[in-house]
Design a protein around this motif. Structure first.
Motif, PDB file in Angstrom:
ATOM      1  N   PHE A   1       5.373  -0.229 -17.197  1.00  0.00           N
ATOM      2  CA  PHE A   1       4.462  -0.511 -15.934  1.00  0.00           C
ATOM      3  C   PHE A   1       3.019  -0.197 -16.184  1.00  0.00           C
ATOM      4  CE2 PHE A   1       8.784   0.519 -13.795  1.00  0.00           C
ATOM      5  CZ  PHE A   1       9.586  -0.489 -13.897  1.00  0.00           C
ATOM      6  N   ASN A   2       2.128  -1.088 -16.200  1.00  0.00           N
ATOM      7  CA  ASN A   2       0.869  -1.035 -16.758  1.00  0.00           C
ATOM      8  C   ASN A   2      -0.250  -1.369 -15.749  1.00  0.00           C
ATOM      9  OD1 ASN A   2       1.017  -3.713 -16.870  1.00  0.00           O
ATOM     10  ND2 ASN A   2       1.323  -3.610 -19.260  1.00  0.00           N
ATOM     11  N   GLN A   3       0.064  -1.617 -14.555  1.00  0.00           N
ATOM     12  CA  GLN A   3      -1.206  -1.768 -13.559  1.00  0.00           C
ATOM     13  C   GLN A   3      -2.167  -0.980 -13.405  1.00  0.00           C
ATOM     14  OE1 GLN A   3       0.466  -2.291  -9.568  1.00  0.00           O
ATOM     15  NE2 GLN A   3       0.843  -4.542  -9.681  1.00  0.00           N
ATOM     16  N   LEU A   4      -1.823   0.201 -13.928  1.00  0.00           N
ATOM     17  CA  LEU A   4      -3.185   1.245 -13.938  1.00  0.00           C
ATOM     18  C   LEU A   4      -4.409   0.630 -14.604  1.00  0.00           C
ATOM     19  CD1 LEU A   4      -4.167   3.896 -13.104  1.00  0.00           C
ATOM     20  CD2 LEU A   4      -3.206   4.673 -15.408  1.00  0.00           C
ATOM     21  N   LEU A   5      -4.010  -0.311 -15.805  1.00  0.00           N
ATOM     22  CA  LEU A   5      -4.817  -0.546 -16.794  1.00  0.00           C
ATOM     23  C   LEU A   5      -5.168  -1.989 -16.659  1.00  0.00           C
ATOM     24  CD1 LEU A   5      -3.970   1.749 -19.754  1.00  0.00           C
ATOM     25  CD2 LEU A   5      -5.755   2.036 -18.108  1.00  0.00           C
ATOM     26  N   GLY A   6      -4.632  -2.598 -15.496  1.00  0.00           N
ATOM     27  CA  GLY A   6      -4.968  -3.809 -15.347  1.00  0.00           C
ATOM     28  C   GLY A   6      -3.709  -4.918 -15.825  1.00  0.00           C
ATOM     29  N   GLY A   7      -2.827  -4.567 -16.017  1.00  0.00           N
ATOM     30  CA  GLY A   7      -1.893  -5.385 -16.493  1.00  0.00           C
ATOM     31  C   GLY A   7      -0.885  -5.776 -15.260  1.00  0.00           C
ATOM     32  N   SER A   8       0.128  -6.604 -15.565  1.00  0.00           N
ATOM     33  CA  SER A   8       1.070  -6.893 -14.390  1.00  0.00           C
ATOM     34  C   SER A   8       2.350  -6.192 -14.307  1.00  0.00           C
ATOM     35  CB  SER A   8       1.160  -8.524 -14.343  1.00  0.00           C
ATOM     36  OG  SER A   8       1.745  -8.763 -15.509  1.00  0.00           O
ATOM     37  N   GLY A   9       2.519  -5.461 -15.138  1.00  0.00           N
ATOM     38  CA  GLY A   9       3.717  -4.696 -15.108  1.00  0.00           C
ATOM     39  C   GLY A   9       3.874  -3.526 -14.175  1.00  0.00           C
ATOM     40  N   THR A  10       4.901  -3.563 -13.300  1.00  0.00           N
ATOM     41  CA  THR A  10       5.131  -3.022 -11.960  1.00  0.00           C
ATOM     42  C   THR A  10       6.318  -3.081 -11.525  1.00  0.00           C
ATOM     43  OG1 THR A  10       4.013  -2.097  -9.893  1.00  0.00           O
ATOM     44  CG2 THR A  10       4.358  -4.497 -10.522  1.00  0.00           C
ATOM     45  N   PHE A  11       6.651  -1.935 -10.610  1.00  0.00           N
ATOM     46  CA  PHE A  11       7.937  -1.849  -9.943  1.00  0.00           C
ATOM     47  C   PHE A  11       7.324  -1.690  -8.601  1.00  0.00           C
ATOM     48  CE2 PHE A  11      12.225   0.256  -9.526  1.00  0.00           C
ATOM     49  CZ  PHE A  11      12.654  -0.675  -8.349  1.00  0.00           C
ATOM     50  N   SER A  12       7.388  -2.679  -7.764  1.00  0.00           N
ATOM     51  CA  SER A  12       6.363  -2.756  -6.510  1.00  0.00           C
ATOM     52  C   SER A  12       7.121  -3.016  -5.194  1.00  0.00           C
ATOM     53  CB  SER A  12       5.241  -3.646  -6.582  1.00  0.00           C
ATOM     54  OG  SER A  12       5.512  -5.001  -6.733  1.00  0.00           O
ATOM     55  N   VAL A  13       6.476  -2.770  -3.997  1.00  0.00           N
ATOM     56  CA  VAL A  13       7.351  -2.954  -2.806  1.00  0.00           C
ATOM     57  C   VAL A  13       6.072  -3.240  -1.947  1.00  0.00           C
ATOM     58  CG1 VAL A  13       7.161  -0.556  -2.276  1.00  0.00           C
ATOM     59  CG2 VAL A  13       8.759  -2.215  -0.852  1.00  0.00           C
ATOM     60  N   TRP A  14       6.427  -4.495  -1.137  1.00  0.00           N
ATOM     61  CA  TRP A  14       5.530  -4.790  -0.146  1.00  0.00           C
ATOM     62  C   TRP A  14       6.268  -4.975   1.085  1.00  0.00           C
ATOM     63  CZ3 TRP A  14       6.451  -9.249   2.711  1.00  0.00           C
ATOM     64  CH2 TRP A  14       5.525  -9.885   3.701  1.00  0.00           C
ATOM     65  N   ILE A  15       5.648  -4.472   2.482  1.00  0.00           N
ATOM     66  CA  ILE A  15       6.267  -4.326   3.612  1.00  0.00           C
ATOM     67  C   ILE A  15       5.380  -5.475   4.581  1.00  0.00           C
ATOM     68  CG2 ILE A  15       5.083  -2.293   4.196  1.00  0.00           C
ATOM     69  CD1 ILE A  15       7.581  -1.793   6.162  1.00  0.00           C
ATOM     70  N   ASP A  16       6.010  -6.446   5.255  1.00  0.00           N
ATOM     71  CA  ASP A  16       5.420  -7.206   6.179  1.00  0.00           C
ATOM     72  C   ASP A  16       4.526  -6.466   7.523  1.00  0.00           C
ATOM     73  OD1 ASP A  16       4.340  -9.557   7.280  1.00  0.00           O
ATOM     74  OD2 ASP A  16       6.327  -9.938   8.377  1.00  0.00           O
ATOM     75  N   GLY A  17       3.403  -6.835   7.455  1.00  0.00           N
ATOM     76  CA  GLY A  17       2.463  -6.229   8.646  1.00  0.00           C
ATOM     77  C   GLY A  17       2.261  -4.798   8.451  1.00  0.00           C
ATOM     78  N   LEU A  18       2.134  -4.283   7.291  1.00  0.00           N
ATOM     79  CA  LEU A  18       1.926  -2.723   7.099  1.00  0.00           C
ATOM     80  C   LEU A  18       0.708  -2.318   8.005  1.00  0.00           C
ATOM     81  CD1 LEU A  18       2.182  -0.260   5.277  1.00  0.00           C
ATOM     82  CD2 LEU A  18       0.823  -1.350   3.638  1.00  0.00           C
ATOM     83  N   LYS A  19       0.829  -1.285   8.454  1.00  0.00           N
ATOM     84  CA  LYS A  19      -0.108  -0.638   9.350  1.00  0.00           C
ATOM     85  C   LYS A  19      -0.504   0.667   8.804  1.00  0.00           C
ATOM     86  CE  LYS A  19       1.040   1.455  13.264  1.00  0.00           C
ATOM     87  NZ  LYS A  19       1.618   1.674  14.623  1.00  0.00           N
ATOM     88  N   SER A  20       0.321   1.527   8.237  1.00  0.00           N
ATOM     89  CA  SER A  20      -0.173   2.716   7.799  1.00  0.00           C
ATOM     90  C   SER A  20       0.791   3.236   6.683  1.00  0.00           C
ATOM     91  CB  SER A  20       0.039   3.669   9.101  1.00  0.00           C
ATOM     92  OG  SER A  20       1.358   3.984   9.342  1.00  0.00           O
ATOM     93  N   ARG A  21       0.198   4.263   5.978  1.00  0.00           N
ATOM     94  CA  ARG A  21       1.187   4.745   4.720  1.00  0.00           C
ATOM     95  C   ARG A  21       0.788   6.067   4.640  1.00  0.00           C
ATOM     96  NH1 ARG A  21      -2.660   5.278   0.745  1.00  0.00           N
ATOM     97  NH2 ARG A  21      -4.433   4.090   0.608  1.00  0.00           N
ATOM     98  N   SER A  22       1.634   6.560   3.862  1.00  0.00           N
ATOM     99  CA  SER A  22       1.568   8.128   3.583  1.00  0.00           C
ATOM    100  C   SER A  22       2.585   8.579   2.674  1.00  0.00           C
ATOM    101  CB  SER A  22       1.771   9.275   4.958  1.00  0.00           C
ATOM    102  OG  SER A  22       3.200   8.926   5.321  1.00  0.00           O
ATOM    103  N   GLN A  23       1.915   9.611   1.784  1.00  0.00           N
ATOM    104  CA  GLN A  23       2.760   9.939   0.714  1.00  0.00           C
ATOM    105  C   GLN A  23       2.768  11.529   0.384  1.00  0.00           C
ATOM    106  OE1 GLN A  23       1.316   8.912  -3.558  1.00  0.00           O
ATOM    107  NE2 GLN A  23       3.393   7.540  -3.723  1.00  0.00           N
ATOM    108  N   SER A  24       3.815  12.109   0.020  1.00  0.00           N
ATOM    109  CA  SER A  24       3.818  13.335  -0.274  1.00  0.00           C
ATOM    110  C   SER A  24       5.135  13.820  -0.759  1.00  0.00           C
ATOM    111  CB  SER A  24       3.847  14.360   1.350  1.00  0.00           C
ATOM    112  OG  SER A  24       4.988  13.939   2.111  1.00  0.00           O
ATOM    113  N   TYR A  25       5.164  15.322  -1.588  1.00  0.00           N
ATOM    114  CA  TYR A  25       6.104  15.629  -2.349  1.00  0.00           C
ATOM    115  C   TYR A  25       7.273  16.403  -1.373  1.00  0.00           C
ATOM    116  CZ  TYR A  25       4.366  14.814  -6.798  1.00  0.00           C
ATOM    117  OH  TYR A  25       3.720  14.021  -8.039  1.00  0.00           O
ATOM    118  N   ASP A  26       8.316  16.456  -1.498  1.00  0.00           N
ATOM    119  CA  ASP A  26       9.219  17.327  -0.813  1.00  0.00           C
ATOM    120  C   ASP A  26       8.998  18.621  -1.473  1.00  0.00           C
ATOM    121  OD1 ASP A  26      10.258  15.122   0.379  1.00  0.00           O
ATOM    122  OD2 ASP A  26      12.493  15.402  -0.654  1.00  0.00           O
TER     123      ASP A  26
END
Length: 589
Positions: free
Chosen positions: A38-63
């Protein structure tokens, strides 16, 4: 456009970076320095991604107090999807289970989100897609020596084709060895998640954290542990390669290797928190390095499997972070002469001779193995090298290298005294005194009133701030105080500190080096400027990304993070400064 708004998941065998939108930006297999599938960080197309229709907001945190990452995506219609990412790590049958595996669980919180989940690993550094073979509930990816399997209870056809579909119930993915699972993917996922949570909670609970900044300290400690390759004990400087130090700089380096310097700082920080396991792992790694050197040259950096050949190459198929190449694999620094390494070898294991908590503390035999390192330090302490900042075309007698050579002899003297070897203690004490006198005479510049970057020079370097931390001079020494003042006036911009401001092989640095900011914070505290140190510390904590991680550099003008990520130097700085600046527990309980 790539950014460093990412969280890290890992288990001491592999580690991956997940963006705030839930996309895997970086994952190397089968270990930290392996193929970036997975190399998207450096401009490649290798990834494990998710797309959600009509994304309004996102957040990320650790347990809390774990390495389990949770990304929450909310759609305009009220549907909410939560992605739980982790790499399994827990005790199993008397050992730590840490396979070459990552787990993703897609949890439907509300509604029926319409999603698209894609899995497009690449190989040969972005040159081609990994061939896939479909199974009933898995996808095999194999290409020569690289092979892994992704098992899921999501519709495999949708994943392979990138088709959008309504997610009506939770689904899970396990990326791991190319073999069948022993139970259903959902059962294993939930079991591994709970056991991984318990492992990290227990590990964090045993940390001796300062009263203030506990959350920042714990997150830094977990991050450092995720940068330890436990099979050998090697500690990487960062998990990435080629994230530039500033825009268009071409200062793009591969940091997925074990610098003895960085490893020493990591071990000392975790020791400060009573996380002794890392010291025991690292002792194995560094003893092998010492054995290989046989009293001669020690490289500043090796592979995590003790590889000495880290030939630097350009990966031309990847455009680079935000299109700013080159992308490098390997690091020319392995070929450098950097004399500070001898001090860091000894400093990295010195505590182990005195700490009664270790299961197998070293003794006289191990001390004898270290003595040739001290001899080498004494022999080279006043000779030119590439220095701590690894100049590629500049050689000087760098003050920081000489100080570390002093530290090697000084600590060997203390170890010898502890082991009841008075003659050896005297021998090493005398050598340390000679180096000490040489540094004081040749690195102090009375015209500028400071210790300089190199013997007989006039330029400043933030690395000399470490002389008080390692005991070369007391913090109350007038010369040290003057050096702190000079660096404060010359290398500090706002609440950020540069390594140096002179031109090097790539021109003039344009970003501050965050580890130096922490060294300056500690120095300010030691010379009595505690309020100013606390203000700077709070400022640099505010520079962390949304989940509390730091990269190598920061732009003082914009606050943007640059450089490889997450950098162990910086996470070490959080721990050390928090411990130094915090109110004591006795003041509040």
């Amino acid at each position: 456009m790539s950014t460093l708004d990412m969280g890290i998941v890992g288990n001491g065998t592999i580690a991956g970076l997940v963006s705030a939108e839930g996309h895997y930006q970086w994952l190397c297999l089968p270990r930290f320095d392996g193929e970036p599938v997975f190399n998207q960080l450096l401009g490649g197309s290798g990834t494990f991604s998710v797309w959600i229709d009509g994304l309004k907001s996102r957040s990320q945190s650790y347990d809390a107090n774990t390495a389990i990452l949770r990304t929450r995506l909310e759609a305009e219609d009220g549907a909410i999807l939560e992605i739980v990412d982790f790499a399994p790590r827990f005790e199993n049958r008397g050992r730590v289970f840490r396979p070459v595996s990552i787990v993703r669980r897609f949890h439907v919180v509300s509604g029926t989100p319409r999603v698209r989940i894609t899995l497009t690993p690449q190989t040969d550094w972005g040159a081609r897609q990994l061939p896939s073979v479909r199974g009933v509930n898995h996808i095999r990816f194999t290409d020569g020596e690289l092979a892994f399997r992704v098992t899921t209870d999501a519709p495999v056809s949708y994943v392979l084709s990138g088709t959008s579909f309504l997610l009506e119930h939770d689904v899970s993915f396990i990326l791991g060895a190319d073999e069948s699972l022993t139970d259903t993917v959902d059962v294993i996922t939930l079991d591994w998640e709970e056991r991984t949570r318990k492992y990290w909670s227990k590990w964090s609970r045993n940390l001796a954290v300062p009263f203030e900044w506990q959350e920042a300290t714990i997150r830094a400690a977990i991050t450092l542990k995720l940068c330890v390759f436990e099979e050998t004990g090697g500690i990487v400087a960062a998990l990435t390669t080629s994230v530039p130090e500033h825009e268009g700089s071409e200062r793009n380096w591969d940091y997925r290797f074990c610098w003895i310097r960085d490893a020493y700082f990591t071990v000392s920080a975790l020791n400060r928190l009573s996380a002794m396991g890392t010291l025991e792992h690292y002792m194995r790694w560094v003893r092998n390095i010492v054995a290989q050197s046989r009293g001669g040259h020690i490289q500043p950096v090796y592979g995590i499997g003790l590889e000495a050949d880290l030939t630097e190459e350009i990966a031309t198929n990847l455009p680079g972070y935000r299109g700013m190449g080159p992308v490098r694999r390997g690091n020319q620094a392995a070929e450098h002469v950097q004399h500070d390494v001898y001090g860091q070898v000894v400093l990295g294991v010195a505590q182990s001779f005195f700490d009664h908590r270790l299961l197998s503390p070293p003794g006289i035999a191990e001390f004898r193995q270290l003595e040739p390192v001290g001899e080498r330090a004494f022999a080279v302490h006043d000779t030119p090298d590439a220095g701590i900042w690894e100049f590629r075309t500049i050689a000087n007698v760098h003050t920081s290298s000489a100080i570390m050579c002093w530290a090697a002899c000084d600590r060997l003297s203390k170890i010898a005294a502890h082991l009841g070897l008075p003659d050896r203690a005297t021998y090493w004490s005398e050598r340390a005194a000679i180096i000490h006198q040489t540094i004081v005479e040749k690195a102090w510049n009375p015209d500028i009133g400071a210790f300089t970057a190199a013997f007989g020079g006039s330029e400043l370097d933030a690395s000399v701030l470490l002389m008080a931390e390692i005991g070369f001079l007391p913090a109350g020494d007038a010369r040290y105080i003057a050096t702190v003042d000079a660096i404060d006036k010359t290398l500090r911009e706002g609440n950020h500190v540069y390594r140096y401001k002179t031109e090097d092989d790539f021109g003039r640095p344009k970003t501050a080096f965050t580890a130096c900011t922490f060294w300056h914070i500690d120095a300010l505290f030691r010379v009595g400027r505690a309020d100013e140190a606390r203000e700077m510390f709070e400022s640099v904590l505010a520079s962390r990304n949304h989940v509390g991680l730091l990269s190598e550099d920061v732009d003082p003008a914009t606050g943007d993070l640059w450089g490889n990520f997450p950098q162990t130097y910086c996470m070490v700085g959080i721990i050390n400064s928090a411990a130094l600046l915090s109110k004591p527990w006795t003041s509040v309980i």
